[in-house]
Design an enzyme around this catalytic site. Structure first.
Site, PDB file in Angstrom:
ATOM      1  N   LYS A 255      43.095  48.020  32.910  1.00  0.00           N
ATOM      2  CA  LYS A 255      43.670  49.279  33.399  1.00  0.00           C
ATOM      3  C   LYS A 255      44.607  49.054  34.595  1.00  0.00           C
ATOM      4  O   LYS A 255      45.503  49.853  34.830  1.00  0.00           O
ATOM      5  CB  LYS A 255      42.558  50.229  33.820  1.00  0.00           C
ATOM      6  CG  LYS A 255      41.807  50.808  32.651  1.00  0.00           C
ATOM      7  CD  LYS A 255      41.057  52.081  33.077  1.00  0.00           C
ATOM      8  CE  LYS A 255      40.298  52.683  31.911  1.00  0.00           C
ATOM      9  NZ  LYS A 255      39.023  51.983  31.667  1.00  0.00           N
ATOM     10  N   ARG A 256      44.373  47.988  35.324  1.00  0.00           N
ATOM     11  CA  ARG A 256      45.246  47.712  36.473  1.00  0.00           C
ATOM     12  C   ARG A 256      46.696  47.539  36.051  1.00  0.00           C
ATOM     13  O   ARG A 256      47.616  47.795  36.813  1.00  0.00           O
ATOM     14  CB  ARG A 256      44.806  46.431  37.196  1.00  0.00           C
ATOM     15  CG  ARG A 256      43.590  46.580  38.066  1.00  0.00           C
ATOM     16  CD  ARG A 256      43.264  45.264  38.757  1.00  0.00           C
ATOM     17  NE  ARG A 256      43.009  44.196  37.785  1.00  0.00           N
ATOM     18  CZ  ARG A 256      43.787  43.145  37.614  1.00  0.00           C
ATOM     19  NH1 ARG A 256      44.863  42.993  38.339  1.00  0.00           N
ATOM     20  NH2 ARG A 256      43.479  42.230  36.708  1.00  0.00           N
TER      21      ARG A 256
END
Ligand code: GLU
Ligand code: ZN
Length: 503
Positions: A255-256
């Site tokens: 998700k980063r």
């Protein structure tokens, strides 16, 4: 040998890039080989299970247009395809391993396991995992305690002092010392539920899975699985651990880095074809001779179904490039007909309130204009939802821009007024000229006749009609707005400029 492979997700989260890549490669491998692609739900981790994740799985693959031949919703010879409906089988096979002397009952409480761990930590021991405490309990005693109802798990008795060898299609021969494999892992939990290892191996065997293509993070479990196959006296499937998918910083995609769940991509306005095409390239190549002009890297699902080959898989990790995915999306948008593209863009346009308040469906006339406007924006769209913003000026009156916006470079207000008056003269003929070439020829001729630059006459007209200096093509816009509406906009703009001039 007939080829059977599978996608075996655990419904403990939304479908994401890594998951659909695994599914897609298995699907393509089966299709390219005339094999069978199976969906199996590995839902034995009940604490993280959620029915909404199962729904998300079905919705995602429905949207992508990837279909399995056998699965929970399809049925098949080896049903059920949901592990929580197969628990009796796992119990039976765990017990079989015990009776073959390849597994044993473990009566250790959670507290004991925890204490062992703490003691090891305190003494800085290098050993991890279970200490094989119950491995030496004589089978008769274990049977007795089990029959008396003492809670227990079943653990795999890993043959010590040996090595386990298996062949991976990409990585070649892999060798592990058994003493380094996770020590005697639990196969059956005290509640009678299997662990992932047991259920996965039993099902791959019973479902006659011939090939396992899975993410490289499972590689560490494979020696254990191979040991289990041997313990059962079964033949393991052929393994192929797929290269990792990384973000651009070389770390595992997460998700980063940006969106990873397919739902997010879907709501952002990606087309399923673009995602499939791009994901299919994550760790594989397909080129077969020269590609048709402008079609390098562009592959439809149907093409991939015949072109896919494990020989074209890469060992190196794949890098997920969001910009490249955007590029693919643009490419697939360009391939849509006006009608297809309008239908795809419509939901987000309705939601954005393009046709009234948010959620208002278009009237027939509005819908026709929307469809006819697709050629104006097709080349400029990266995402479907951008259509609403780009075409807003066709459906509601744009706010009048500031006076300066109308003034071409190195020019002044008086000149801008003249230019817009000239532009006004052209509105009616432009609205009636059905093709762009003729419209361009006409406006050029007018510019020459009046000794002004083409750009200088188009610019104030564009601002008056669309409310902005940058807009979809002018000629198409005039046609869609019609002469009457266009003239009204030009007149309001002229009034604004003239008032400013008087001041
Ligand atoms: N249930 C495992 C997963 O979630 C399956 C791994 C495998 O393919 O063996 O990915
Ligand atoms: Zn024990």
């Amino acid at each position: 040998m007939s080829i059977r492979d599978r996608y075996a997700p655990s419904p403990t989260g939304l479908q994401h890039i890594g998951g659909i890549r695994t599914a897609l490669f298995n699907y393509l491998f089966a299709r390219s080989q005339g094999g069978v692609f199976v969906l199996r739900l590995e839902d034995t981790d009940r604490s993280r299970f959620d029915q909404s994740y199962v729904q998300n799985l079905y919705d995602t693959f429905d949207w992508l247009g990837i279909h399995w031949d056998e699965g929970p919703d399809k049925g098949g010879t080896f049903a059920p395809y949901i592990q929580s409906e197969r628990t009796e089988l796992y119990k039976k096979y765990a017990a079989e391993l015990v009776s073959r002397g390849q597994a044993y009952y473990c009566f250790c409480s959670a507290e004991r396991i925890d204490r062992v761990r703490q003691e090891r930590e305190a003494s800085h021991s290098a050993q991890t995992g279970y200490d094989r405490h119950c491995r030496s309990i004589p089978p008769e005693e274990a049977e007795r305690r089990m029959a008396a109802g003492e809670p227990c798990t079943i653990r795999l008795k890993i043959p010590l002092g040996e090595t386990t060898l298996f062949h991976d299609y990409l990585l070649g021969d892999v060798e592990w010392k058994n003493d380094d494999v996770n020590p005697d892992p639990v196969l059956l939990k005290s509640d009678g539920f299997p662990t992932y290892h047991l259920a996965n191996v039993v099902d791959d065997h019973l479902m006659e899975i011939s090939h396992v293509l899975r993410a490289q993070e499972w590689l560490a479990s494979t020696p254990l699985h191979v040991i289990m196959y041997r313990s059962f006296g079964w033949e393991p499937p052929q393994y192929c651990h797929l290269p990792m998918v990384m973000g651009q910083d070389g770390k595992k995609l997460s998700k980063r880095h940006g969106a990873t769940s397919i739902d997010e991509f879907r709501t952002q306005g990606y087309l399923p074809e673009a995602l499939i095409n791009y994901v299919a390239l994550l760790g594989a190549s397909y080129e077969e001779g020269p590609r048709p002009e402008g079609r390098a890297d562009i592959y439809s699902l149907q093409e991939l179904e015949t072109l896919f080959s494990p020989d074209k898989l890469n060992k190196a990790p794949a890098i997920f490039d969001y910009k490249k995915l955007e590029w693919f999306n643009g490419q697939y948008i360009r391939m849509k007909s006006d009608e297809e593209l309008a239908a795809l863009c419509l939901p987000s346009a309705v939601a954005a309130g393009l046709f009234g308040t948010a959620g208002t469906e278009p009237a027939t006339e509005q819908k026709n204009i929307f469809t006819a406007a697709m050629p104006l924006i097709r080349e400029r769209l990266i995402f479907l939802h951008e259509a609403a913003e780009k075409l807003a000026y066709l459906f509601s009156e744009p706010a009048l821009p500031a006076v300066e916006e109308f003034i071409p470079k190195k020019s002044d207000l008086a000149a801008a007024i003249k230019l817009l008056r000239l532009g006004r003269e052209m509105v009616q003929p432009l609205a009636e000229t059905p093709d762009d070439e003729a419209a361009e020829a006409f406006i050029k001729e007018q510019a020459e006749k009046n000794a002004v630059k083409l750009g200088d006459v188009m610019m104030p007209l564009r601002v008056a009609l669309t409310g902005a200096r940058v807009s979809p093509p002018l000629f198409g816009s005039v046609r869609l707005l019609g002469a009457e509406r266009s003239l009204r906009r030009v007149d309001s703009a002229l009034q604004l400029l003239e008032n400013a001039h008087k001041e």
